[in-house]
Write a protein that holds these residues in place. Structure first.
Motif, PDB file in Angstrom:
ATOM      1  N   LEU A 291       0.798  -1.231   0.000  1.00  0.00           N
ATOM      2  CA  LEU A 291       0.000   0.000   0.000  1.00  0.00           C
ATOM      3  C   LEU A 291       0.826   1.275   0.000  1.00  0.00           C
ATOM      4  O   LEU A 291       0.440   2.266  -0.608  1.00  0.00           O
ATOM      5  N   VAL A 292       1.949   1.293   0.734  1.00  0.00           N
ATOM      6  CA  VAL A 292       2.605   2.597   0.940  1.00  0.00           C
ATOM      7  C   VAL A 292       4.035   2.699   0.450  1.00  0.00           C
ATOM      8  O   VAL A 292       4.541   3.812   0.307  1.00  0.00           O
ATOM      9  N   THR A 293       4.713   1.598   0.225  1.00  0.00           N
ATOM     10  CA  THR A 293       6.058   1.710  -0.346  1.00  0.00           C
ATOM     11  C   THR A 293       5.886   2.066  -1.813  1.00  0.00           C
ATOM     12  O   THR A 293       4.991   1.540  -2.476  1.00  0.00           O
ATOM     13  N   THR A 294       6.727   2.975  -2.302  1.00  0.00           N
ATOM     14  CA  THR A 294       6.451   3.527  -3.631  1.00  0.00           C
ATOM     15  C   THR A 294       6.344   2.456  -4.709  1.00  0.00           C
ATOM     16  O   THR A 294       7.042   1.458  -4.689  1.00  0.00           O
ATOM     17  N   HIS A 295       5.462   2.710  -5.640  1.00  0.00           N
ATOM     18  CA  HIS A 295       5.284   1.863  -6.813  1.00  0.00           C
ATOM     19  C   HIS A 295       6.148   2.401  -7.951  1.00  0.00           C
ATOM     20  O   HIS A 295       6.794   3.441  -7.797  1.00  0.00           O
ATOM     21  N   GLY A 296       6.130   1.679  -9.071  1.00  0.00           N
ATOM     22  CA  GLY A 296       6.941   2.123 -10.204  1.00  0.00           C
ATOM     23  C   GLY A 296       6.164   2.141 -11.507  1.00  0.00           C
ATOM     24  O   GLY A 296       5.057   1.606 -11.599  1.00  0.00           O
ATOM     25  N   ARG A 297       6.811   2.798 -12.531  1.00  0.00           N
ATOM     26  CA  ARG A 297       6.232   2.918 -13.894  1.00  0.00           C
ATOM     27  C   ARG A 297       4.904   3.695 -13.856  1.00  0.00           C
ATOM     28  O   ARG A 297       4.818   4.709 -13.250  1.00  0.00           O
ATOM     29  N   ASP A 298       3.864   3.161 -14.513  1.00  0.00           N
ATOM     30  CA  ASP A 298       2.538   3.781 -14.613  1.00  0.00           C
ATOM     31  C   ASP A 298       2.484   4.987 -15.537  1.00  0.00           C
ATOM     32  O   ASP A 298       2.382   6.138 -15.092  1.00  0.00           O
ATOM     33  N   HIS A 299       2.582   4.696 -16.829  1.00  0.00           N
ATOM     34  CA  HIS A 299       2.421   5.729 -17.854  1.00  0.00           C
ATOM     35  C   HIS A 299       1.301   5.345 -18.800  1.00  0.00           C
ATOM     36  O   HIS A 299       1.142   4.165 -19.115  1.00  0.00           O
ATOM     37  N   VAL A 300       0.639   6.356 -19.325  1.00  0.00           N
ATOM     38  CA  VAL A 300      -0.110   6.173 -20.563  1.00  0.00           C
ATOM     39  C   VAL A 300       0.679   6.943 -21.608  1.00  0.00           C
ATOM     40  O   VAL A 300       0.961   8.135 -21.428  1.00  0.00           O
ATOM     41  N   GLU A 301       1.074   6.259 -22.672  1.00  0.00           N
ATOM     42  CA  GLU A 301       1.974   6.874 -23.658  1.00  0.00           C
ATOM     43  C   GLU A 301       1.318   6.883 -25.031  1.00  0.00           C
ATOM     44  O   GLU A 301       0.876   5.840 -25.510  1.00  0.00           O
ATOM     45  N   VAL A 316      10.734  10.200 -33.749  1.00  0.00           N
ATOM     46  CA  VAL A 316       9.840   9.564 -32.785  1.00  0.00           C
ATOM     47  C   VAL A 316       9.393  10.628 -31.792  1.00  0.00           C
ATOM     48  O   VAL A 316      10.179  11.509 -31.414  1.00  0.00           O
ATOM     49  N   ARG A 317       8.136  10.570 -31.442  1.00  0.00           N
ATOM     50  CA  ARG A 317       7.675  11.515 -30.415  1.00  0.00           C
ATOM     51  C   ARG A 317       6.634  10.840 -29.520  1.00  0.00           C
ATOM     52  O   ARG A 317       5.953   9.908 -29.915  1.00  0.00           O
ATOM     53  N   VAL A 318       6.558  11.379 -28.307  1.00  0.00           N
ATOM     54  CA  VAL A 318       5.677  10.750 -27.335  1.00  0.00           C
ATOM     55  C   VAL A 318       5.025  11.810 -26.460  1.00  0.00           C
ATOM     56  O   VAL A 318       5.625  12.848 -26.156  1.00  0.00           O
ATOM     57  N   LYS A 319       3.780  11.537 -26.124  1.00  0.00           N
ATOM     58  CA  LYS A 319       3.068  12.345 -25.144  1.00  0.00           C
ATOM     59  C   LYS A 319       2.675  11.390 -24.025  1.00  0.00           C
ATOM     60  O   LYS A 319       2.042  10.366 -24.282  1.00  0.00           O
ATOM     61  N   VAL A 320       3.070  11.736 -22.802  1.00  0.00           N
ATOM     62  CA  VAL A 320       2.910  10.801 -21.696  1.00  0.00           C
ATOM     63  C   VAL A 320       2.073  11.401 -20.574  1.00  0.00           C
ATOM     64  O   VAL A 320       2.291  12.559 -20.193  1.00  0.00           O
ATOM     65  N   TYR A 321       1.163  10.600 -20.066  1.00  0.00           N
ATOM     66  CA  TYR A 321       0.500  10.934 -18.810  1.00  0.00           C
ATOM     67  C   TYR A 321       1.109  10.019 -17.762  1.00  0.00           C
ATOM     68  O   TYR A 321       0.849   8.809 -17.766  1.00  0.00           O
ATOM     69  N   ALA A 322       1.966  10.595 -16.946  1.00  0.00           N
ATOM     70  CA  ALA A 322       2.656   9.790 -15.939  1.00  0.00           C
ATOM     71  C   ALA A 322       1.913   9.930 -14.625  1.00  0.00           C
ATOM     72  O   ALA A 322       1.778  11.036 -14.096  1.00  0.00           O
ATOM     73  N   ASN A 323       1.445   8.805 -14.121  1.00  0.00           N
ATOM     74  CA  ASN A 323       0.692   8.819 -12.865  1.00  0.00           C
ATOM     75  C   ASN A 323       1.687   8.904 -11.706  1.00  0.00           C
ATOM     76  O   ASN A 323       2.504   8.002 -11.515  1.00  0.00           O
ATOM     77  N   MET A 324       1.629   9.979 -10.949  1.00  0.00           N
ATOM     78  CA  MET A 324       2.597  10.175  -9.870  1.00  0.00           C
ATOM     79  C   MET A 324       2.063   9.705  -8.522  1.00  0.00           C
ATOM     80  O   MET A 324       2.784   9.701  -7.543  1.00  0.00           O
ATOM     81  N   GLU A 356       6.896  14.845 -24.407  1.00  0.00           N
ATOM     82  CA  GLU A 356       6.056  15.752 -23.638  1.00  0.00           C
ATOM     83  C   GLU A 356       5.455  14.930 -22.501  1.00  0.00           C
ATOM     84  O   GLU A 356       4.873  13.867 -22.750  1.00  0.00           O
ATOM     85  N   VAL A 357       5.632  15.405 -21.285  1.00  0.00           N
ATOM     86  CA  VAL A 357       5.208  14.594 -20.136  1.00  0.00           C
ATOM     87  C   VAL A 357       4.341  15.416 -19.194  1.00  0.00           C
ATOM     88  O   VAL A 357       4.726  16.525 -18.790  1.00  0.00           O
ATOM     89  N   PHE A 358       3.196  14.858 -18.863  1.00  0.00           N
ATOM     90  CA  PHE A 358       2.365  15.434 -17.812  1.00  0.00           C
ATOM     91  C   PHE A 358       2.537  14.581 -16.559  1.00  0.00           C
ATOM     92  O   PHE A 358       2.253  13.373 -16.604  1.00  0.00           O
TER      93      PHE A 358
END
Ligand code: FES
Ligand code: FES
Lengths: 790, 173
Positions: A291-301, A316-324, A356-358
């Protein structure tokens, strides 16, 4: 590899020596944080929110306070004015970054399931937990958002009211490529989901804090990859001067990035120990780890690739929604930006690229670095796109790779974002992999088997990663709030035995042995005479820790420099003793000799004793023999390689069987091949885990539904065949050892290799992409759909 | 929740231990907290990971899944009890074959291995992989654990040969 009974001096580097650290570990005598027991120690239990988003209306601790063994109960209100906020220590520039406040215990609103609301401190851990069940907290549940694309919508609930659209940062790199894409022959578009992963180090986190009222000193044993960074951050949070804070992490049971961050829990126990003047321990349960130790990855690209019809990749280009997650964890903002966004061209010579990263906040566990941190995501993206592009132009994916790989004569190579790849020979790794794997034969077999209704597939992946994180100037330029050099002290004792102090803090990677090998080789002394000390801020003045495969490339190089200082001084003493000019003394295999007169010589150990006795030292030379060095690397290092996966898919069940796995890595100079191979194996299992089995999932109320090893599949032994590994060695030109770094290679290259292989197997069904993990259910469904629609 | 205590008698690593324990005390906590045998680790709360594995009456058992009172009268071996005069073949083999990295799963892995190599007949690589189902290791990728278990079997065979030679010699002598 053969083990020799007696290893000749000066051949220690490159030998598969057994690990020195193992002796204590196989006897059960390691010193993990949870093994610490202090007189009068109390135990903390942290009460956590069951809701992903809620207002805390009240917390009633009256009954709990009267429970047996309970010493104190604190809530967020008790802490909030006394300890600082949990910091974010990576602030990428030009990203308009907003750091939301992260209190150690929530006092007003909880923002993810597992957010702490109170701490119970008791004489035994069982009693602390008993009391926790008697605390009644009234919550008012609030609306929840867990998907980063939903979270940026106008109507989405806000995780922090001051951060509009939940966008913590918006970061871009590279040029506007609209013209190139509008004029390209071929444009391939694809959306990928880099699912969220749970690092799952086998050792849960733990912290033991011991505050001494009289001296004002706080000692903190903690499961951390970087004790000095912890000391620095804790000093700011607790308001204790650094020299009054000691952080210790001797044995750490795996980390993979998840023990970089500064966590609320260690702040809470430190503060509680200060308050109560007694040692306090907190040990995470596995459930809390999920539950509380940090997770990893989690992008929509959202990815686009432009190329010619004949297989030349142009852009190549990418637009990413990175879940923080709900807060920005310590290093989190740097991962989807600097460590991912700047290397999406991978091992290919692609003239144009843009990222481009959000960075989006949601009501989920915060993410941070996880093995490879950013580079697996980048490698996956480009390696999958190469396969999709190959498909689009009807070319063999291997040929597309051959055509676009950076050539050996193009190094140092500047990638489209300005990163300078130090050295490489990508063709050599590919050639070696193809020596092991007969591609033509495979394609013939594949064809024949298909006719019998059996489906096998091959997947290639090339990769390049940035490792050996440094130099400090770059750290500053990219907004990392720390330095990226490393320190080493090589202390020679009067007997000629050596203690090495390193600021890197290995936790399972075997550097006690790797570092000892460097010293044994360079000083020409037996490896048994060397001990390596790490993980204690009281013994080591400063250091930056172990992550990003930097330990040998940076920490090892610091040791090399310290050795040189030792030799330099010892040579002066030896020359004096031998009554010759310093320049006439050569040092070889632990012996100082007069040039041309090998009989006139003096052993290193004798010089050490002389240095301490100081009866007859050359003028101006201080007694004792030790060297301290601070190595600030010139640049990152860039390991690379080629991986090949072979799978079979059972179309009746969707089951995937891994048939072969070939990994050819070039990690620069290899100090201990046995350790390097072990690192590759570990990485492979984690990377393959992402492709096939692992994935954290939240329901729409933000409940983690993969919250235990029962629901989240950490791979087991029977899932794998025997790995086939090999290496080429292209030294890094700019560190004195030529090493590059190996800890993450396996996790970086394997995920796309596996997915490419499965997609290759499924080609007859016109299935070209599936979201990870490729579970049997997903694969079976896709096959059924394909069969129904054909 | 009343902390009534019950007496237990156990033989741990060859030593008789008599203690009063709370009935809810898990065996792993008893070993670690009461006896300071911290070699046995806790990695999960769902009996999945196997880091807490010990030998209980010669069976590999997860010590987080059993109450201390249930083990009353049992003979227990923990990682601290593996080594006698020399490293146990399993310890030797894990060291030789690089069967550990962070070492956290290792005591449990070795206890499971010690149990496995006591079974009839040598295990194939495939069988070892299957038998490792109760163990999670996040570091090694398992390959070297598998190699280590095979190696431990070899060491025992070699030892048996040596011993039978020794016996043969002493009979003749
Ligand atoms: S601690 Fe995980 S199985 Fe016992
Ligand atoms: S060696 Fe680290 S978990 Fe197995």
């Amino acid at each position: 590899m053969m083990k020799k009974e007696v290893i000749e001096m000066a051949q220690v580097i490159g030998q598969p020596l057994k690990r020195q650290e193992d002796i204590r570990l196989i006897r059960g005598q390691g010193q993990y944080t949870d093994d610490i027991k202090l007189p009068g120690m109390l135990y903390a239990y942290i009460l956590r929110s069951p809701y992903a988003h809620a207002k805390i209306l009240s917390i009633d601790t009256t009954v709990a306070k009267t429970m047996p063994g309970v010493v104190a109960i604190f809530t967020g209100n008790d802490l909030k004015d006394e300890v600082g906020l949990i910091p974010t220590a990576w602030i990428p520039p030009d990203s308009d970054l907003h750091v939301p406040p992260h209190p150690a215990l929530a006092y007003d609103t909880v923002r993810y399931q597992g957010d702490g609301v109170a701490v119970i401190i008791a004489e035994s851990p069982y009693q602390a937990q008993d009391a926790a069940f008697k605390i009644s907290v009234q919550y008012k549940p609030l609306p929840v958002v867990t998907d980063p694309r939903d979270a940026v919508q106008d109507q989405a609930p806000l995780v922090h009211s001051e951060i509009a659209h939940n966008i913590a940062f918006h970061w871009r790199a590279g040029d506007n490529l609209d013209d190139i894409f509008s004029q390209a022959d071929v444009v391939v578009k694809q959306q990928f989901r880099q699912q969220r992963l749970i690092p799952s180090a086998m050792e849960p986190r733990c912290a033991v804090a011991d505050y001494h009222g009289a001296t004002g000193e706080l000692t903190l044993w903690a499961t951390t990859q970087n004790p000095h960074i912890h000391r620095l951050l804790m000093s700011g949070i607790l308001g204790i001067s650094e020299h009054k804070l000691r952080v210790i992490a001797i044995d750490v049971g795996g980390a993979f990035g998840s023990k970089i961050s500064c966590y609320p829990d260690e702040v809470i126990v430190s503060w509680a120990s200060q308050k109560l003047h007694r040692p306090v321990k907190w040990t995470e349960t596995r459930q809390e780890n999920f539950l509380v130790t940090t997770h990893g990855r989690d992008h929509v690209e959202e990815v686009e690739l432009a190329g010619t019809r004949d297989g030349h990749i142009q852009a190549v280009r990418v637009k990413v929604y990175a879940n923080m997650g709900a807060y920005l964890s310590t290093a989190a903002p740097g991962v989807p930006t600097i460590l991912f966004g700047l290397i999406i061209n991978g091992a290919y010579k692609i003239a144009h690229a843009s990222s481009e990263v959000f960075g989006v906040l949601t009501h989920t566990t915060p993410v941070d670095a996880y093995r490879g941190a950013g580079r697996p995501e980048a490698t996956f993206l480009i390696e999958r796109m190469v396969d999709l592009y190959a498909l689009a132009i009807q070319m063999d994916p291997l040929d597309v790779r051959k055509k676009n790989l950076i050539r050996p004569d193009e190094f140092p190579f500047t990638n489209p974002f300005g990163l300078e790849y130090d050295s490489g020979n990508y063709q050599a790794t590919l050639d070696k992999a193809l020596q092991i794997f007969n591609y033509e034969e495979f394609r013939r077999d594949q064809e024949n088997l298909r006719k019998q209704g059996k489906y096998i597939g091959v997947g290639f992946s090339t990769y390049v990663e940035m490792c050996g994180l440094g130099p400090s100037e770059v750290a500053g330029a990219v907004g990392f709030q720390g330095g990226l050099w490393e320190s080493a002290t090589v202390r020679v004792h009067p007997t000629g035995k050596v203690s090495v102090f390193t600021g890197a803090s290995p936790h399972g990677q075997g550097e006690e042995t790797t570092f000892a090998q460097i010293v044994a080789e360079e000083l020409g002394i037996p490896i048994e005479d060397i001990e390596v000390i790490h993980g204690d801020t009281a013994q080591i003045a400063m250091g930056w820790g172990t992550y990003g495969s930097r330990t040998t490339a940076v920490g090892g190089a610091a040791i090399h420099m310290a050795n040189q200082k030792v030799i330099e001084k010892a040579r002066k003493i030896a020359a004096h003793k031998l009554e010759v000019n310093e320049d006439d003394v050569v040092f070889d295999k632990g012996v100082f000799m007069v040039k041309g007169l090998p009989a006139r010589s003096i052993q290193f150990q004798q010089v050490a004793l002389d240095a301490y006795l100081a009866w007859n030292l050359p003028p101006g030379i201080e007694p004792a023999l030790e060297g301290t060095a601070f190595y600030n690397p010139k640049n990152f290092t860039y390991p690379f390689g080629v991986h090949i996966a072979v799978v079979s898919v059972d179309t009746d069940t969707g089951d995937i069987t891994l048939m072969r796995y070939i990994a050819v890595d070039d990690v620069g100079k290899i100090i201990n091949p046995m350790i390097v191979e072990g690192q590759v194996h570990g990485g492979l299992v984690q990377g393959i885990g992402q492709a096939l089995w692992e994935g954290a999932e939240f329901d729409n109320q933000g409940q983690l539904i993969t919250g235990s090893f029962l629901d989240y599949t950490v791979p087991k032994a029977r899932f794998f065949p025997r790995f086939e590994t090999a290496h080429t060695e292209t030294p890094s030109p700019h560190n004195p050892l030529g090493v590059k770094g190996v800890g993450e290679t396996g996790a970086i290259a394997s995920t796309p290799a596996i997915v490419n292989a499965v997609m290759d197997a499924l080609r007859p069904f016109n299935i070209f992409d599936l979201p990870m993990p490729l579970t049997p259910h997903k694969v079976w469904n896709a096959i059924r759909q394909a069969q129904l629609s054909s | 929740m009343v902390s009534e205590r019950f007496p237990v008698t156990l033989t741990i690593n060859g030593q008789k231990i008599v203690r009063d324990v709370e009935p809810r005390t898990l065996l792993v906590h008893f070993l670690r907290d009461d006896l300071n045998l911290t070699g046995t680790h806790v990695g999960c709360d769902t009996s999945q990971c196997g880091t807490c594995t010990i030998l209980l009456n010669n069976q590999a058992v997860k010590s987080c899944t059993i109450l201390t009172v249930q083990a009353d009268g049992a003979e227990i071996v923990t990682v601290e009890g593996l080594e006698r005069e020399h490293l146990h073949p399993v310890q030797q083999a894990f060291w030789e074959k690089h069967g550990l990295q962070c070492g956290f799963c290792t005591p449990g892995a070795m206890m499971l291995a010690a149990y496995l190599i006591n079974q009839e007949g040598p295990l194939t690589e495939e069988a070892i992989r299957r038998q490792l189902d109760g163990l999670l290791c996040r570091c090694t990728g398992y390959e070297n654990i598998v190699r280590a278990i095979k190696r431990a079997q070899e060491i025992i065979e070699e030892g048996d040969k040596e011993r039978s030679q020794e016996t043969a010699q002493s009979t003749w002598g």
